[in-house]
Design a protein around this motif. Structure first.
Motif, mmCIF file in Angstrom:
data_model
loop_
_atom_site.group_PDB
_atom_site.id
_atom_site.type_symbol
_atom_site.label_atom_id
_atom_site.label_comp_id
_atom_site.label_asym_id
_atom_site.label_seq_id
_atom_site.Cartn_x
_atom_site.Cartn_y
_atom_site.Cartn_z
ATOM 1 N N LEU A 1 0.759 10.905 6.843
ATOM 2 C CA LEU A 1 -0.558 11.238 6.988
ATOM 3 C C LEU A 1 -0.992 11.594 5.460
ATOM 4 O O LEU A 1 -2.453 11.342 4.993
ATOM 5 C CB LEU A 1 -0.598 12.505 7.752
ATOM 6 C CG LEU A 1 -0.497 12.501 9.116
ATOM 7 C CD1 LEU A 1 -0.182 13.639 10.067
ATOM 8 C CD2 LEU A 1 -1.930 11.754 9.696
ATOM 9 N N ALA A 2 -0.357 12.188 4.739
ATOM 10 C CA ALA A 2 -0.853 12.621 3.208
ATOM 11 C C ALA A 2 -0.856 11.145 2.536
ATOM 12 O O ALA A 2 -1.811 11.226 1.653
ATOM 13 C CB ALA A 2 0.588 13.489 2.722
ATOM 14 N N THR A 3 -0.260 10.296 2.688
ATOM 15 C CA THR A 3 -0.289 8.889 1.912
ATOM 16 C C THR A 3 -1.547 8.263 2.276
ATOM 17 O O THR A 3 -2.321 7.720 1.552
ATOM 18 C CB THR A 3 0.870 8.176 2.355
ATOM 19 O OG1 THR A 3 2.068 8.703 1.650
ATOM 20 C CG2 THR A 3 0.734 6.751 1.590
ATOM 21 N N ASN B 1 0.863 -1.154 -0.003
ATOM 22 C CA ASN B 1 0.100 0.011 0.137
ATOM 23 C C ASN B 1 0.688 1.282 0.008
ATOM 24 O O ASN B 1 0.655 2.024 -0.563
ATOM 25 C CB ASN B 1 -0.879 -0.140 1.348
ATOM 26 C CG ASN B 1 -2.061 -0.895 1.104
ATOM 27 O OD1 ASN B 1 -2.362 -1.599 0.078
ATOM 28 N ND2 ASN B 1 -2.483 -1.533 2.082
ATOM 29 N N TRP B 2 1.836 1.158 0.530
ATOM 30 C CA TRP B 2 2.918 2.368 0.679
ATOM 31 C C TRP B 2 3.402 2.633 -0.699
ATOM 32 O O TRP B 2 3.315 3.881 -1.329
ATOM 33 C CB TRP B 2 4.126 2.216 1.602
ATOM 34 C CG TRP B 2 4.972 3.482 1.429
ATOM 35 C CD1 TRP B 2 6.166 3.434 0.964
ATOM 36 C CD2 TRP B 2 5.019 4.549 2.270
ATOM 37 N NE1 TRP B 2 6.693 4.647 1.074
ATOM 38 C CE2 TRP B 2 5.626 5.430 2.020
ATOM 39 C CE3 TRP B 2 3.825 5.262 2.917
ATOM 40 C CZ2 TRP B 2 5.826 6.872 2.394
ATOM 41 C CZ3 TRP B 2 3.791 6.459 3.471
ATOM 42 C CH2 TRP B 2 4.876 7.417 3.105
ATOM 43 N N LEU B 3 3.730 1.688 -1.461
ATOM 44 C CA LEU B 3 4.481 1.820 -2.743
ATOM 45 C C LEU B 3 3.323 2.417 -3.750
ATOM 46 O O LEU B 3 3.722 3.036 -4.640
ATOM 47 C CB LEU B 3 4.909 0.539 -3.333
ATOM 48 C CG LEU B 3 6.267 0.011 -2.462
ATOM 49 C CD1 LEU B 3 6.886 -1.223 -3.174
ATOM 50 C CD2 LEU B 3 7.400 1.237 -2.645
ATOM 51 N N ARG B 4 2.233 1.786 -3.561
ATOM 52 C CA ARG B 4 1.041 2.285 -4.456
ATOM 53 C C ARG B 4 0.512 3.754 -4.217
ATOM 54 O O ARG B 4 0.265 4.529 -5.146
ATOM 55 C CB ARG B 4 -0.076 1.307 -4.395
ATOM 56 C CG ARG B 4 -1.165 1.517 -5.334
ATOM 57 C CD ARG B 4 -2.191 0.361 -5.185
ATOM 58 N NE ARG B 4 -3.579 0.995 -6.065
ATOM 59 C CZ ARG B 4 -4.569 0.106 -5.762
ATOM 60 N NH1 ARG B 4 -4.760 -1.138 -5.149
ATOM 61 N NH2 ARG B 4 -5.529 0.538 -6.860
ATOM 62 N N PHE B 5 0.568 4.239 -2.914
ATOM 63 C CA PHE B 5 -0.170 5.367 -2.671
ATOM 64 C C PHE B 5 0.590 6.318 -2.124
ATOM 65 O O PHE B 5 0.029 7.511 -1.798
ATOM 66 C CB PHE B 5 -1.523 5.024 -1.639
ATOM 67 C CG PHE B 5 -2.510 4.073 -2.176
ATOM 68 C CD1 PHE B 5 -3.443 4.535 -3.191
ATOM 69 C CD2 PHE B 5 -2.626 2.958 -1.922
ATOM 70 C CE1 PHE B 5 -4.286 3.600 -3.635
ATOM 71 C CE2 PHE B 5 -3.472 1.962 -2.024
ATOM 72 C CZ PHE B 5 -4.436 2.262 -3.077
ATOM 73 N N ARG B 6 2.190 6.339 -2.075
ATOM 74 C CA ARG B 6 2.805 7.050 -1.242
ATOM 75 C C ARG B 6 2.798 8.574 -1.771
ATOM 76 O O ARG B 6 2.759 8.559 -3.092
ATOM 77 C CB ARG B 6 4.418 6.526 -1.158
ATOM 78 C CG ARG B 6 4.796 6.453 -2.743
ATOM 79 C CD ARG B 6 6.216 5.337 -2.651
ATOM 80 N NE ARG B 6 6.533 5.161 -4.002
ATOM 81 C CZ ARG B 6 8.067 5.281 -4.481
ATOM 82 N NH1 ARG B 6 8.744 5.831 -3.613
ATOM 83 N NH2 ARG B 6 8.024 4.695 -5.567
ATOM 84 N N VAL B 7 2.894 9.594 -0.959
ATOM 85 C CA VAL B 7 3.066 11.031 -1.499
ATOM 86 C C VAL B 7 4.097 11.499 -0.571
ATOM 87 O O VAL B 7 4.222 11.315 0.500
ATOM 88 C CB VAL B 7 1.645 11.516 -0.943
ATOM 89 C CG1 VAL B 7 1.638 12.871 -1.017
ATOM 90 C CG2 VAL B 7 0.709 10.974 -1.758
ATOM 91 N N ASP B 8 4.665 12.459 -1.161
ATOM 92 C CA ASP B 8 5.843 13.394 -0.565
ATOM 93 C C ASP B 8 5.009 14.415 -0.015
ATOM 94 O O ASP B 8 4.671 15.789 -0.577
ATOM 95 C CB ASP B 8 6.682 14.037 -1.783
ATOM 96 C CG ASP B 8 7.820 14.868 -1.126
ATOM 97 O OD1 ASP B 8 7.747 14.958 0.158
ATOM 98 O OD2 ASP B 8 8.528 15.523 -1.788
ATOM 99 N N GLY B 9 4.517 14.443 1.203
ATOM 100 C CA GLY B 9 3.654 15.499 1.799
ATOM 101 C C GLY B 9 4.360 16.598 2.129
ATOM 102 O O GLY B 9 3.745 17.688 2.375
#
Length: 269
Positions: A220-222, A197-205
């Motif tokens: 939190l952003a992810t 899930n991290w690899l799929r949805f990760r965001v540089d918040g």
């Protein structure tokens, strides 16, 4: 030791890459690693990831939890307030008060995330609090050990093997150290993401050019992005029976956990 580990890794990678055979006896953990190594190599995981797999040890806490369903009955708290009390180690009211304080002390961050993703601050802060006590405890199980142990167990194998592969990809890419501590199932960082899930949805918040699950703003952003990508509708209610409640199931499909999130977030908002 290095020569021995290299030999083990080469032996593991030489195994069939078609599938990794699950196990029901922890004595067969190394056999599982052997077949998983072939699968990992076939998916492009290089030497650093294979080294991490070769060095992985069976996580005793993970195995005990999964092999004894009675260990899981503690989560069966149908009353949201009781669930919160058990999970947080205090009263539900105290947890909700701390959630409000956490939002107030990070007002700009939560406001920016809510504007960008449409997920309420109270909901993100509630999940953060339930998962890691707002970053107070991120876990001590090495993430590869936890992820591979969970995916080796036949009852969990079909759903979680992809996450063990994802954890190895993260190690191989240098995103996290192999021995980084996490949850007993390989969960990562402030919001305890499964690796896939991290690899799929990760965001540089926080805008530093990296995506780090151990950075609170990125995490939190992810989490907000994951909910949005799974159907979250900004400005809509999120109680049971709503589209947003269904979106929350992408986070955790336990009804008791979901009801506790909704209960706390509605009161903290």
């Amino acid at each position: 030791m290095k020569r021995f580990l290299a030999a083990v890794v080469l032996s593991l990678a030489a195994q069939s890459s078609s599938a990794a055979e699950c196990i029901t006896n922890k004595a067969n953990f190394n056999n599982y690693k052997q077949t998983l190594a072939g699968l990992a190599q076939s998916q492009g995981i290089g030497q650093r990831g294979l080294n991490a797999l070769g060095a992985a040890r069976l996580s005793g806490i993970t195995w005990r939890f999964e092999s004894n369903p009675r260990n899981q009955t503690g989560t069966l708290q149908s009353d949201p307030a009781r669930f919160l009390s058990k999970r947080s180690g205090g009263s539900a009211d105290a947890f909700i008060s701390r959630t409000r304080n956490k939002i107030a002390s990070n007002k700009n961050t939560f406001a920016a995330l809510e504007k960008r993703f449409g997920v309420p601050s109270s909901l993100l802060a509630t999940i953060w609090g339930l998962e890691t006590s707002w970053g107070g405890y991120l876990g001590k199980t090495p993430i590869v050990d936890g992820a591979v142990t969970l995916s080796s167990y036949c009852r969990r194998h079909p759903k979680f093997q992809s996450h063990s592969i994802a954890a190895l990809k993260m190690i191989d890419a240098g995103m996290v150290p192999a021995q980084k501590g996490g949850g007993p199932s390989g969960e990562l960082g402030h919001m305890q993401f499964l690796a896939g899930n991290w690899l799929r949805f990760r965001v540089d918040g926080n805008g530093d050019g990296r995506t780090d699950p151990y950075n609170a703003v990125d995490a939190l952003a992810t989490a907000a992005n994951m909910l949005r990508q799974n159907g979250w509708r900004a400005g809509q209610p999120f109680g049971e029976g709503t589209a947003n409640y269904n979106a929350l199931k992408s986070w955790n499909d336990s009804g008791n956990y979901l009801r506790a999130i909704v209960y706390a977030a509605q009161r903290a908002g």
